[in-house]
Design an enzyme around this catalytic site. Sequence first.
Site, short mmCIF file in Angstrom:
data_model
loop_
_atom_site.label_atom_id
_atom_site.label_comp_id
_atom_site.label_asym_id
_atom_site.label_seq_id
_atom_site.Cartn_x
_atom_site.Cartn_y
_atom_site.Cartn_z
N LYS A 43 71.61 -10.17 122.87
CA LYS A 43 70.74 -11.19 123.49
C LYS A 43 69.28 -11.06 123.06
CE LYS A 43 73.72 -11.93 127.34
NZ LYS A 43 73.91 -12.66 128.57
N ASP A 59 70.93 -17.70 131.64
CA ASP A 59 71.28 -16.63 132.58
C ASP A 59 70.36 -16.64 133.80
OD1 ASP A 59 73.45 -15.55 131.23
OD2 ASP A 59 72.24 -14.11 130.11
P1 NDP Z 1 72.67 -4.41 126.98
O1 NDP Z 1 73.47 -3.70 125.97
O2 NDP Z 1 71.46 -5.17 126.57
O3 NDP Z 1 72.18 -3.36 128.13
C1 NDP Z 1 73.07 -2.41 128.65
C2 NDP Z 1 72.49 -1.72 129.88
O4 NDP Z 1 73.51 -0.85 130.40
C3 NDP Z 1 71.26 -0.85 129.59
O5 NDP Z 1 70.45 -0.81 130.73
C4 NDP Z 1 71.92 0.53 129.36
O6 NDP Z 1 71.06 1.61 129.61
C5 NDP Z 1 73.00 0.50 130.42
N1 NDP Z 1 74.11 1.42 130.12
C6 NDP Z 1 74.95 1.37 129.07
N2 NDP Z 1 75.88 2.37 129.15
C7 NDP Z 1 75.59 3.07 130.29
C8 NDP Z 1 76.15 4.21 130.93
N3 NDP Z 1 77.23 4.82 130.43
N4 NDP Z 1 75.62 4.64 132.10
C9 NDP Z 1 74.55 3.99 132.62
N5 NDP Z 1 73.94 2.91 132.07
C10 NDP Z 1 74.46 2.46 130.90
O7 NDP Z 1 73.71 -5.36 127.76
P2 NDP Z 1 73.38 -6.70 128.56
O8 NDP Z 1 72.21 -6.43 129.43
O9 NDP Z 1 73.34 -7.85 127.66
O10 NDP Z 1 74.71 -6.86 129.47
C11 NDP Z 1 74.97 -6.00 130.56
C12 NDP Z 1 76.21 -6.46 131.33
O11 NDP Z 1 75.98 -7.70 131.98
C13 NDP Z 1 77.45 -6.66 130.47
O12 NDP Z 1 78.57 -6.15 131.16
C14 NDP Z 1 77.54 -8.16 130.34
O13 NDP Z 1 78.87 -8.61 130.11
C15 NDP Z 1 77.05 -8.60 131.70
N6 NDP Z 1 76.55 -9.96 131.75
C16 NDP Z 1 77.21 -10.87 132.52
C17 NDP Z 1 76.76 -12.15 132.63
C18 NDP Z 1 77.50 -13.09 133.49
O14 NDP Z 1 77.35 -14.29 133.30
N7 NDP Z 1 78.27 -12.61 134.43
C19 NDP Z 1 75.56 -12.61 131.91
C20 NDP Z 1 74.92 -11.57 131.16
C21 NDP Z 1 75.42 -10.32 131.06
P3 NDP Z 1 70.09 2.19 128.45
O15 NDP Z 1 68.87 1.31 128.45
O16 NDP Z 1 69.82 3.58 128.88
O17 NDP Z 1 70.86 2.10 127.16
#
Ligand code: NDP
Length: 291
Positions: free
Chosen positions: A77, A116
Amino acid sequence: MATRARDSIEGTTRIVGILGEPVEHSLSPRMHNAAFEHLGLDYAYVPLRASSRTIGEAVLSIKTLGLAGANVTVPFKEKVIGHLDRLSPVARTVGAVNTIYPDGKRAAGLKGENTDVDGFLKALSSSGFRLRGKRVLLIGAGGAARAVLYALGKGGAREVTIANRTVARAKRLAAELPTGKTKIEICGLDMLKTPELFDGVGLVVNSTSTGLSGQLKGYDPSLSGQNCVHFDLAYGRTPTAFTRRARRKRRPAIDGRLMLLHQGVLAFNIFTGRRAPVDVMARALGLPKRR
Ligand code: NDP
């Protein structure tokens, strides 16, 4: 409205897709194809798998192959922005794009939008949650969290605590996004074990991508108040581990499919210029009639 079952893709069919890695879990193809079919539109929605190495070429192919548009999911994104010609004011402010489409108004180019933000707010309001004046705990600071934080400010949340694994990323997010009068605090995930963190919190949003692989380690919903609403952005064909745990502790929970529905309704309008059949799309996602 007449319905027509798609029995083949024709030479005239407009293609829309979802760009991500992984994309297999996505319910967007199912939701949009049900809507196209219901309205008898000659469109098809397909998964478009890219990698960090190929995302630039993948975005460019929307233009070169004449696609009607694309949605963007994890983890692109933020990364797609550098490959777009124009951004809507919301996408520019949020710094994340979930909808790309050919912008016909000026010289051919691709425009990025972020549905979103309003999809999240609509999911909250349609669940009967009043955001104004509330304290919120936002877990995660990735692309989706950018839209959520901006929406929380727009919707008048009183205070937001952002808890993220990488604290520096949460700090950057808070520094970059305008959130109006909403006060922002930052902490690491270790703080989730602290009962004081939950004082007066009316809404917990899980925006981490852990829903795809497993549950958020160390998170205990019973530290929150009885009426604290739990909203998991992640979704599956059935409720996620985060929502199931919240419900087991008798906390109200909102399923990520509700946000998927409302951001998808807005994207559908952009791709087709038609009003989206919301009930058809909700049914395709397996959402109950009363949402
Ligand atoms: P990103 O990859 O941009 O961000 C991921 C986030 O998750 C970061 O904050 C990351 O932390 C954290 N993270 C990843 N692995 C772990 C872990 N093992 N333990 C703790 N924190 C972790 O993803 P997005 O923000 O784009 O998407 C996030 C979620 O939201 C997804 O599941 C996506 O499908 C969902 N989503 C759903 C939508 C809907 O319409 N329902 C719309 C948009 C998203 P760090 O910064 O430390 O890496």
